[in-house]
Design a protein around this motif. Structure first.
Motif, PDB file in Angstrom:
ATOM      1  N   ALA A  38       0.805  -1.290  -0.200  1.00 46.02           N
ATOM      2  CA  ALA A  38      -0.329   0.262  -0.003  1.00 46.02           C
ATOM      3  C   ALA A  38       1.342   1.473   0.281  1.00 46.02           C
ATOM      4  O   ALA A  38       1.706   1.521   0.753  1.00 46.02           O
ATOM      5  N   MET A  39       0.462   1.907  -0.500  1.00 46.58           N
ATOM      6  CA  MET A  39       1.113   3.327  -0.758  1.00 46.58           C
ATOM      7  C   MET A  39       1.791   3.961   0.702  1.00 46.58           C
ATOM      8  O   MET A  39       2.359   4.880   0.837  1.00 46.58           O
ATOM      9  N   GLU A  40       0.509   3.472   2.005  1.00 51.40           N
ATOM     10  CA  GLU A  40       0.876   4.476   2.833  1.00 51.40           C
ATOM     11  C   GLU A  40       1.938   3.037   3.739  1.00 51.40           C
ATOM     12  O   GLU A  40       2.771   3.476   5.283  1.00 51.40           O
ATOM     13  N   THR A  41       2.606   1.978   2.939  1.00 52.32           N
ATOM     14  CA  THR A  41       3.119   0.932   3.777  1.00 52.32           C
ATOM     15  C   THR A  41       4.714   1.924   4.048  1.00 52.32           C
ATOM     16  O   THR A  41       5.650   2.500   3.307  1.00 52.32           O
ATOM     17  N   LEU A  42       4.966   1.528   5.729  1.00 47.41           N
ATOM     18  CA  LEU A  42       5.988   2.375   6.005  1.00 47.41           C
ATOM     19  C   LEU A  42       7.069   1.735   5.860  1.00 47.41           C
ATOM     20  O   LEU A  42       7.486   0.185   6.052  1.00 47.41           O
ATOM     21  N   VAL A  43       8.261   2.214   5.707  1.00 41.54           N
ATOM     22  CA  VAL A  43      10.032   0.523   4.565  1.00 41.54           C
ATOM     23  C   VAL A  43      10.833   1.614   5.511  1.00 41.54           C
ATOM     24  O   VAL A  43      11.316   3.184   6.318  1.00 41.54           O
ATOM     25  N   HIS A  44      11.878   0.879   6.370  1.00 40.89           N
ATOM     26  CA  HIS A  44      13.100   1.739   7.503  1.00 40.89           C
ATOM     27  C   HIS A  44      14.542   1.084   6.895  1.00 40.89           C
ATOM     28  O   HIS A  44      13.937  -0.385   6.602  1.00 40.89           O
ATOM     29  N   SER A  45      15.180   1.301   6.776  1.00 35.09           N
ATOM     30  CA  SER A  45      16.619   0.482   6.725  1.00 35.09           C
ATOM     31  C   SER A  45      17.005  -0.506   6.997  1.00 35.09           C
ATOM     32  O   SER A  45      16.834   0.208   8.489  1.00 35.09           O
ATOM     33  N   MET A  46      17.223  -1.451   6.707  1.00 36.03           N
ATOM     34  CA  MET A  46      18.499  -2.409   7.794  1.00 36.03           C
ATOM     35  C   MET A  46      19.334  -2.604   8.054  1.00 36.03           C
ATOM     36  O   MET A  46      19.977  -3.279   8.253  1.00 36.03           O
ATOM     37  N   ILE A  47      19.557  -1.387   6.982  1.00 38.11           N
ATOM     38  CA  ILE A  47      21.633  -1.820   7.145  1.00 38.11           C
ATOM     39  C   ILE A  47      22.458  -0.273   7.384  1.00 38.11           C
ATOM     40  O   ILE A  47      21.561   0.726   7.487  1.00 38.11           O
ATOM     41  N   PRO A  48      23.103  -0.865   8.534  1.00 36.70           N
ATOM     42  CA  PRO A  48      23.921  -0.261   9.258  1.00 36.70           C
ATOM     43  C   PRO A  48      24.080   1.585   8.466  1.00 36.70           C
ATOM     44  O   PRO A  48      24.583   1.607   7.529  1.00 36.70           O
ATOM     45  N   ARG A  68      16.610   5.474   7.009  1.00 36.74           N
ATOM     46  CA  ARG A  68      17.388   5.984   8.117  1.00 36.74           C
ATOM     47  C   ARG A  68      16.503   6.104   8.625  1.00 36.74           C
ATOM     48  O   ARG A  68      16.415   5.373   9.648  1.00 36.74           O
ATOM     49  N   SER A  69      15.291   7.107   9.020  1.00 39.40           N
ATOM     50  CA  SER A  69      14.401   6.784   9.557  1.00 39.40           C
ATOM     51  C   SER A  69      12.953   6.689   8.089  1.00 39.40           C
ATOM     52  O   SER A  69      12.924   6.625   7.457  1.00 39.40           O
ATOM     53  N   VAL A  70      11.944   6.350   8.722  1.00 28.27           N
ATOM     54  CA  VAL A  70      10.828   5.204   8.309  1.00 28.27           C
ATOM     55  C   VAL A  70      10.201   6.652   7.551  1.00 28.27           C
ATOM     56  O   VAL A  70       9.626   7.661   8.077  1.00 28.27           O
ATOM     57  N   ARG A  71       9.913   6.069   6.051  1.00 31.07           N
ATOM     58  CA  ARG A  71       8.442   6.812   5.407  1.00 31.07           C
ATOM     59  C   ARG A  71       7.816   5.964   4.618  1.00 31.07           C
ATOM     60  O   ARG A  71       8.024   4.744   4.502  1.00 31.07           O
ATOM     61  N   SER A  72       6.805   6.410   3.911  1.00 26.20           N
ATOM     62  CA  SER A  72       6.212   4.942   3.776  1.00 26.20           C
ATOM     63  C   SER A  72       6.385   5.349   2.166  1.00 26.20           C
ATOM     64  O   SER A  72       7.570   5.813   2.183  1.00 26.20           O
ATOM     65  N   VAL A  73       5.886   4.767   1.552  1.00 18.00           N
ATOM     66  CA  VAL A  73       6.367   3.986   0.095  1.00 18.00           C
ATOM     67  C   VAL A  73       5.774   5.858  -0.666  1.00 18.00           C
ATOM     68  O   VAL A  73       6.750   5.729  -1.665  1.00 18.00           O
ATOM     69  N   ALA A  74       4.411   6.272  -0.566  1.00 21.58           N
ATOM     70  CA  ALA A  74       4.488   7.174  -0.660  1.00 21.58           C
ATOM     71  C   ALA A  74       5.531   8.333  -1.377  1.00 21.58           C
ATOM     72  O   ALA A  74       6.096   9.183  -2.022  1.00 21.58           O
ATOM     73  N   GLU A  75       6.141   8.496   0.055  1.00 28.02           N
ATOM     74  CA  GLU A  75       7.144   9.300   0.154  1.00 28.02           C
ATOM     75  C   GLU A  75       8.659   9.064  -1.162  1.00 28.02           C
ATOM     76  O   GLU A  75       8.780  10.269  -1.549  1.00 28.02           O
ATOM     77  N   ILE A  76       8.494   7.719  -0.540  1.00 29.79           N
ATOM     78  CA  ILE A  76      10.165   7.675  -1.162  1.00 29.79           C
ATOM     79  C   ILE A  76       9.827   7.375  -2.663  1.00 29.79           C
ATOM     80  O   ILE A  76      10.348   8.491  -3.295  1.00 29.79           O
ATOM     81  N   SER A  77       8.581   7.599  -3.074  1.00 28.74           N
ATOM     82  CA  SER A  77       8.365   7.821  -4.293  1.00 28.74           C
ATOM     83  C   SER A  77       8.513   9.341  -4.974  1.00 28.74           C
ATOM     84  O   SER A  77       9.121   9.816  -5.997  1.00 28.74           O
ATOM     85  N   ALA A  78       7.271   9.801  -3.498  1.00 27.39           N
ATOM     86  CA  ALA A  78       8.308  11.635  -4.513  1.00 27.39           C
ATOM     87  C   ALA A  78       9.329  12.330  -4.107  1.00 27.39           C
ATOM     88  O   ALA A  78       9.393  12.809  -4.855  1.00 27.39           O
ATOM     89  N   LEU A  79       9.887  11.735  -2.797  1.00 28.47           N
ATOM     90  CA  LEU A  79      11.147  12.014  -2.748  1.00 28.47           C
ATOM     91  C   LEU A  79      12.309  11.744  -3.746  1.00 28.47           C
ATOM     92  O   LEU A  79      13.190  12.726  -3.996  1.00 28.47           O
ATOM     93  N   LEU A  80      12.145  10.491  -4.593  1.00 28.73           N
ATOM     94  CA  LEU A  80      12.681  10.245  -5.583  1.00 28.73           C
ATOM     95  C   LEU A  80      12.915  10.558  -6.870  1.00 28.73           C
ATOM     96  O   LEU A  80      13.267  10.497  -8.311  1.00 28.73           O
ATOM     97  N   ARG A  81      11.704  11.370  -6.974  1.00 27.38           N
ATOM     98  CA  ARG A  81      10.904  11.242  -8.149  1.00 27.38           C
ATOM     99  C   ARG A  81      10.446  10.015  -9.371  1.00 27.38           C
ATOM    100  O   ARG A  81      10.992  10.610 -10.347  1.00 27.38           O
ATOM    101  N   VAL A  82      10.291   8.887  -8.988  1.00 28.97           N
ATOM    102  CA  VAL A  82       9.904   7.753  -9.961  1.00 28.97           C
ATOM    103  C   VAL A  82       7.984   7.935  -9.389  1.00 28.97           C
ATOM    104  O   VAL A  82       7.997   7.969  -8.368  1.00 28.97           O
ATOM    105  N   PRO A  83       7.425   7.603 -10.131  1.00 31.49           N
ATOM    106  CA  PRO A  83       6.773   6.976 -10.315  1.00 31.49           C
ATOM    107  C   PRO A  83       6.205   6.208  -9.293  1.00 31.49           C
ATOM    108  O   PRO A  83       7.274   5.445  -8.684  1.00 31.49           O
ATOM    109  N   HIS A 103       6.880  -2.512   7.392  1.00 33.91           N
ATOM    110  CA  HIS A 103       5.379  -2.321   8.058  1.00 33.91           C
ATOM    111  C   HIS A 103       4.238  -1.598   7.370  1.00 33.91           C
ATOM    112  O   HIS A 103       3.925  -0.456   7.413  1.00 33.91           O
ATOM    113  N   GLN A 104       3.222  -2.538   7.111  1.00 31.01           N
ATOM    114  CA  GLN A 104       2.668  -3.074   6.675  1.00 31.01           C
ATOM    115  C   GLN A 104       0.956  -2.825   7.125  1.00 31.01           C
ATOM    116  O   GLN A 104       0.568  -3.098   8.182  1.00 31.01           O
ATOM    117  N   PRO A 105       0.257  -1.742   6.646  1.00 30.67           N
ATOM    118  CA  PRO A 105      -1.101  -1.125   7.568  1.00 30.67           C
ATOM    119  C   PRO A 105      -1.788  -2.525   8.049  1.00 30.67           C
ATOM    120  O   PRO A 105      -2.317  -3.438   6.974  1.00 30.67           O
TER     121      PRO A 105
END
Length: 127
Positions: A38-48, A68-83, A103-105
């Motif tokens: 889902a676009m509101e799925t939260l994503v967190h890096s597992m890489i130090p 490195r700080s939790v972001r949603s899929v929609a935020e990542i898409s917008a910040l990277l400027r990718v569909p 972290h799925q809703p």
């Protein structure tokens, strides 16, 4: 930090006009992720933060840095400027490789997620 177009001190992902060819090649032509995100799925890096990322493709490097700080899929898409579809494919692939944690809703029988609604309301109040 940085100049126009900089977000959180990171260089913008794309410096040139958007091209449909690059996202197509990055996802291997796939438009559907291996797992539903889902676009509101939260994503967190597992890489130090200190780990070398040079062996990863630039898109993975950018997503790991952003998450490195939790972001949603929609935020990542917008910040990277990718569909959004491209972001979903990349993030699902990264989750399968153990690079990010998702972290799925949780939706209980069609009832809205109260936590999500509270976060949306909080965000709207900040506007």
């Amino acid at each position: 930090m940085g100049g126009p177009g900089w977000e959180d001190g990171l260089r913008p992902y794309q410096n040139e006009p958007s091209s449909p060819v690059r996202p197509f090649t990055v996802t291997g032509g796939r438009s559907t992720p291996r797992t539903h995100l889902a676009m509101e799925t939260l994503v967190h890096s597992m890489i130090p933060a200190f780990q070398d990322l040079s062996h990863l493709i630039p898109e993975y490097q950018a997503i790991i840095s952003l998450c490195r700080s939790v972001r949603s899929v929609a935020e990542i898409s917008a910040l990277l400027r990718v569909p959004l579809g491209v972001a979903r494919v990349l993030i699902a692939d990264m989750a399968a490789e153990g690079l990010v944690q998702l972290h799925q809703p949780q939706l209980d029988a069609g009832k809205p997620d109260l936590n999500l609604l509270e976060r949306v309301l909080s965000g709207l109040r900040r506007l």
